[in-house]
Design a protein around this motif. Structure first.
Motif, PDB file in Angstrom:
ATOM      1  N   ILE A   1       0.832  -1.206   0.000  1.00 27.19           N
ATOM      2  CA  ILE A   1       0.000   0.000   0.000  1.00 27.19           C
ATOM      3  C   ILE A   1       0.870   1.260   0.000  1.00 27.19           C
ATOM      4  N   VAL A   2       1.874   1.289   0.862  1.00 22.91           N
ATOM      5  CA  VAL A   2       2.740   2.463   0.950  1.00 22.91           C
ATOM      6  C   VAL A   2       3.570   2.612  -0.327  1.00 22.91           C
ATOM      7  N   THR A   3       4.033   1.488  -0.873  1.00 19.74           N
ATOM      8  CA  THR A   3       4.777   1.525  -2.141  1.00 19.74           C
ATOM      9  C   THR A   3       3.937   2.164  -3.233  1.00 19.74           C
ATOM     10  N   LYS A   4       2.681   1.732  -3.332  1.00 17.41           N
ATOM     11  CA  LYS A   4       1.772   2.271  -4.353  1.00 17.41           C
ATOM     12  C   LYS A   4       1.492   3.751  -4.088  1.00 17.41           C
ATOM     13  N   GLY A   5       1.227   4.084  -2.837  1.00 14.33           N
ATOM     14  CA  GLY A   5       0.887   5.459  -2.494  1.00 14.33           C
ATOM     15  C   GLY A   5       2.013   6.441  -2.739  1.00 14.33           C
ATOM     16  N   LEU A   6       3.235   6.022  -2.462  1.00 13.07           N
ATOM     17  CA  LEU A   6       4.380   6.924  -2.628  1.00 13.07           C
ATOM     18  C   LEU A   6       5.109   6.721  -3.959  1.00 13.07           C
ATOM     19  N   GLY A   7       4.728   5.651  -4.675  1.00 15.50           N
ATOM     20  CA  GLY A   7       5.389   5.385  -5.955  1.00 15.50           C
ATOM     21  C   GLY A   7       6.854   5.033  -5.798  1.00 15.50           C
ATOM     22  N   ASP A   8       7.175   4.327  -4.715  1.00 13.08           N
ATOM     23  CA  ASP A   8       8.566   4.002  -4.412  1.00 13.08           C
ATOM     24  C   ASP A   8       8.678   2.504  -4.120  1.00 13.08           C
ATOM     25  N   ILE A   9       9.148   1.728  -5.106  1.00  8.84           N
ATOM     26  CA  ILE A   9       9.211   0.275  -4.933  1.00  8.84           C
ATOM     27  C   ILE A   9      10.281  -0.174  -3.934  1.00  8.84           C
ATOM     28  N   SER A  10      11.171   0.738  -3.562  1.00  7.70           N
ATOM     29  CA  SER A  10      12.184   0.351  -2.570  1.00  7.70           C
ATOM     30  C   SER A  10      11.534   0.045  -1.213  1.00  7.70           C
ATOM     31  N   ILE A  11      10.354   0.587  -0.968  1.00  9.46           N
ATOM     32  CA  ILE A  11       9.649   0.327   0.291  1.00  9.46           C
ATOM     33  C   ILE A  11       9.297  -1.147   0.394  1.00  9.46           C
TER      34      ILE A  11
END
Length: 187
Positions: free
Chosen positions: A162-172
């Motif tokens: 969810i956080v990866t999608k929301g922030l657009g950061d796959i490193s999460i």
């Protein structure tokens, strides 16, 4: 009988893509039809009970894939736990396309979908918990510790998606998988 022009696996991939991105309510028959390469009539011929049957097929397909890939890797008693965990996490990376894909449980648990698929989602999550509980016992955790760690894994995977999608950061997502591995190995 005429051969099928579109293979079942390709249909399931197309349906999965739409349900992951739009959820159950948001997925239109037009989008489902376009994603599968089938006309609406052909789609209804394959899935006479409509969109719900399509979503059921997606859940069953992904459940089978997870069982044959993620769970089988994690539960292979012939391999030491650290290697099993690494293999299982690699399969999870594949399942979620390195964090770029939404979890089907999340996508289908919105609005009407939660009522329609509640039991399947609950059973699926319980399978994840059971499997990670077993890998925990392979790491010599007691039952309570293995249970807690399994729940934390599920929360980390789902939350990081969810956080990866929301922030657009796959490193999460990648960092969450690394944390899961470290939490088992360094316990």
């Amino acid at each position: 009988m005429r051969p099928q022009k579109v293979l079942d696996i390709e249909i399931l991939k197309g349906l999965t893509k739409v349900f992951r991105s739009k959820g159950y309510e948001g997925a239109s028959l037009k989008e489902l039809s376009e994603a599968t390469g089938l006309k609406k009539a052909s789609l209804y011929h394959r899935f006479p009970n409509g969109k719900q049957e399509m979503a059921d097929a997606v859940l069953n397909h992904l459940d089978e894939w997870v069982s044959n890939n993620v769970f089988q890797s994690l539960l292979d008693d012939d391999i030491e736990p650290q290697i099993r965990l690494k293999k299982g996490l690699e399969k999870i990376r594949t399942l979620y396309n390195d964090g770029k894909e939404t979890c089907i449980f999340r996508a289908l648990s919105m609005q009407t979908g939660v009522e329609l698929f509640e039991e399947q989602i609950k059973n699926g999550m319980n399978e994840w918990l059971s499997t990670f509980r077993e890998i925990g016992t392979a790491f010599q955790l007691n039952h309570k510790e293995a249970e807690q760690k399994a729940l934390q894994v599920l929360i980390e995977i789902q939350g990081s998606l969810i956080v990866t999608k929301g922030l657009g950061d796959i490193s999460i997502f990648e960092n969450a998988l690394k944390n899961i591995e470290q939490n088992y190995i360094n316990q």
